[in-house]
Design a protein around this motif. Structure first.
Motif, PDB file in Angstrom:
ATOM      1  N   ALA A   6      40.435  42.671  24.947  1.00 11.05           N
ATOM      2  CA  ALA A   6      40.023  43.751  25.841  1.00 11.05           C
ATOM      3  C   ALA A   6      38.863  44.544  25.249  1.00 11.05           C
ATOM      4  N   ASN A   7      38.907  44.792  23.942  1.00 11.11           N
ATOM      5  CA  ASN A   7      37.823  45.532  23.286  1.00 11.11           C
ATOM      6  C   ASN A   7      36.504  44.761  23.343  1.00 11.11           C
ATOM      7  N   ILE A   8      36.582  43.450  23.166  1.00  4.13           N
ATOM      8  CA  ILE A   8      35.374  42.623  23.243  1.00  4.13           C
ATOM      9  C   ILE A   8      34.796  42.663  24.657  1.00  4.13           C
ATOM     10  N   LEU A   9      35.664  42.534  25.654  1.00  5.83           N
ATOM     11  CA  LEU A   9      35.207  42.566  27.050  1.00  5.83           C
ATOM     12  C   LEU A   9      34.592  43.921  27.394  1.00  5.83           C
ATOM     13  N   ASP A  10      35.207  44.993  26.908  1.00  6.78           N
ATOM     14  CA  ASP A  10      34.671  46.336  27.173  1.00  6.78           C
ATOM     15  C   ASP A  10      33.289  46.500  26.554  1.00  6.78           C
ATOM     16  N   GLY A  11      33.153  46.097  25.300  1.00  2.00           N
ATOM     17  CA  GLY A  11      31.872  46.248  24.614  1.00  2.00           C
ATOM     18  C   GLY A  11      30.784  45.392  25.219  1.00  2.00           C
ATOM     19  N   ALA A  12      31.128  44.155  25.551  1.00  2.00           N
ATOM     20  CA  ALA A  12      30.149  43.258  26.179  1.00  2.00           C
ATOM     21  C   ALA A  12      29.738  43.784  27.548  1.00  2.00           C
ATOM     22  N   HIS A  13      30.708  44.263  28.295  1.00  2.46           N
ATOM     23  CA  HIS A  13      30.444  44.821  29.626  1.00  2.46           C
ATOM     24  C   HIS A  13      29.448  45.976  29.537  1.00  2.46           C
ATOM     25  N   GLU A  14      29.668  46.850  28.595  1.00  5.47           N
ATOM     26  CA  GLU A  14      28.778  48.003  28.407  1.00  5.47           C
ATOM     27  C   GLU A  14      27.343  47.568  28.131  1.00  5.47           C
ATOM     28  N   LEU A  15      27.172  46.607  27.230  1.00  5.46           N
ATOM     29  CA  LEU A  15      25.821  46.125  26.895  1.00  5.46           C
ATOM     30  C   LEU A  15      25.180  45.385  28.060  1.00  5.46           C
ATOM     31  N   PHE A  16      25.946  44.555  28.747  1.00  9.01           N
ATOM     32  CA  PHE A  16      25.403  43.789  29.870  1.00  9.01           C
ATOM     33  C   PHE A  16      24.912  44.713  30.987  1.00  9.01           C
ATOM     34  N   LEU A  17      25.673  45.776  31.258  1.00  5.26           N
ATOM     35  CA  LEU A  17      25.271  46.710  32.313  1.00  5.26           C
ATOM     36  C   LEU A  17      23.978  47.429  31.959  1.00  5.26           C
ATOM     37  N   LYS A  18      23.831  47.764  30.696  1.00  6.87           N
ATOM     38  CA  LYS A  18      22.645  48.514  30.262  1.00  6.87           C
ATOM     39  C   LYS A  18      21.401  47.640  30.153  1.00  6.87           C
ATOM     40  N   ARG A  19      21.563  46.417  29.648  1.00  4.76           N
ATOM     41  CA  ARG A  19      20.400  45.615  29.287  1.00  4.76           C
ATOM     42  C   ARG A  19      20.269  44.293  30.045  1.00  4.76           C
ATOM     43  N   GLY A  20      21.274  43.979  30.856  1.00  7.20           N
ATOM     44  CA  GLY A  20      21.236  42.704  31.544  1.00  7.20           C
ATOM     45  C   GLY A  20      21.922  41.627  30.727  1.00  7.20           C
ATOM     46  N   PHE A  21      22.195  40.509  31.352  1.00  5.36           N
ATOM     47  CA  PHE A  21      22.940  39.437  30.693  1.00  5.36           C
ATOM     48  C   PHE A  21      22.085  38.582  29.763  1.00  5.36           C
ATOM     49  N   LYS A  22      20.877  38.300  30.174  1.00  3.94           N
ATOM     50  CA  LYS A  22      20.052  37.329  29.455  1.00  3.94           C
ATOM     51  C   LYS A  22      19.640  37.818  28.066  1.00  3.94           C
ATOM     52  N   SER A  23      19.279  39.089  27.966  1.00  2.00           N
ATOM     53  CA  SER A  23      18.715  39.589  26.710  1.00  2.00           C
ATOM     54  C   SER A  23      19.769  39.908  25.653  1.00  2.00           C
ATOM     55  N   VAL A  24      21.004  40.121  26.054  1.00  6.76           N
ATOM     56  CA  VAL A  24      22.053  40.464  25.094  1.00  6.76           C
ATOM     57  C   VAL A  24      22.569  39.196  24.424  1.00  6.76           C
ATOM     58  N   THR A  25      22.580  39.195  23.105  1.00 13.04           N
ATOM     59  CA  THR A  25      23.060  38.037  22.348  1.00 13.04           C
ATOM     60  C   THR A  25      24.471  38.303  21.816  1.00 13.04           C
TER      61      THR A  25
END
Length: 202
Positions: A6-25
């Motif tokens: 759940a923590n991984i999904l929350d953190g990834a979700h936060e980054l994806f919303l801010k920066r988009g899916f493609k640029s986040v590694t």
């Protein structure tokens, strides 16, 4: 769900919303969460799998929120306005190109969104239309299935042109939303609509 997952999904979700899916590694996500990439790969085999799970979880949360709203509204107009306000809030922090990226690079995740629109959203609108007709606040000559399909097609058009993001106080989302409701409402429904105008989102 495991707390670590759940923590991984929350953190990834936060980054994806801010920066988009493609640029986040995966490195970005690991750094953001202060964990090793090995920890992430323990639960998710690759970035695409992680993105699909993030989208799936987000849609499940939205659906749960909307169902809760629908169970507590006194009429169909109030229900639709509350749903619209709820959905618009979820879009305000979304990167403009996020849907384009999903469609182009992550088809499995994008398919979840398409299924959400064509099944959950359509069913929701049909149910709302039937409720409004029974209450006498929507016109009694509406073809609920057709109207729901037209509304979804219109939102898809706005989405494809990057125009859907924003609140109910913005155009063109506000225009489409009002067009839908006013086109469906009887005079009684329009009076209710006037009394329940959506407030500006902060």
């Amino acid at each position: 769900m495991e707390k670590e997952t759940a923590n991984i999904l929350d953190g990834a979700h936060e980054l994806f919303l801010k920066r988009g899916f493609k640029s986040v590694t995966m490195d970005d996500i690991a750094s953001h969460l202060k964990v090793s990439k090995k920890t992430i790969y323990k639960w998710f085999s690759d970035k695409e799998t992680l993105i699909t799970k993030v989208v799936q979880r987000h849609l499940e949360q939205v659906q749960s929120m909307v169902c809760e709203i629908c169970s507590d509204q006194k009429n169909a107009v109030a229900e639709m306005l509350s749903i619209g306000t709820c959905i618009s809030k979820t879009k305000q922090s979304v990167s403009q190109n996020i849907f384009y990226e999903l469609e182009k690079y992550y088809p499995d995740a994008f398919k979840l969104i398409e299924d959400h629109r064509e099944h959950f959203v359509k069913k929701l609108i049909v149910k709302n239309l039937n409720r409004g007709m029974e209450e006498g606040i929507y016109r009694d000559d509406l073809d609920a299935d057709l109207i729901a399909s037209l509304y979804i097609a219109s939102t898809n058009h706005l989405l494809e042109h990057g125009l859907l993001l924003g609140s109910l106080t913005d155009n063109p989302l506000k225009q489409l939303f009002n067009y839908h409701l006013r086109g469906c409402c009887t005079q009684k429904g329009i009076e209710i609509l006037k009394q329940n105008k959506p407030k500006p989102q902060l």
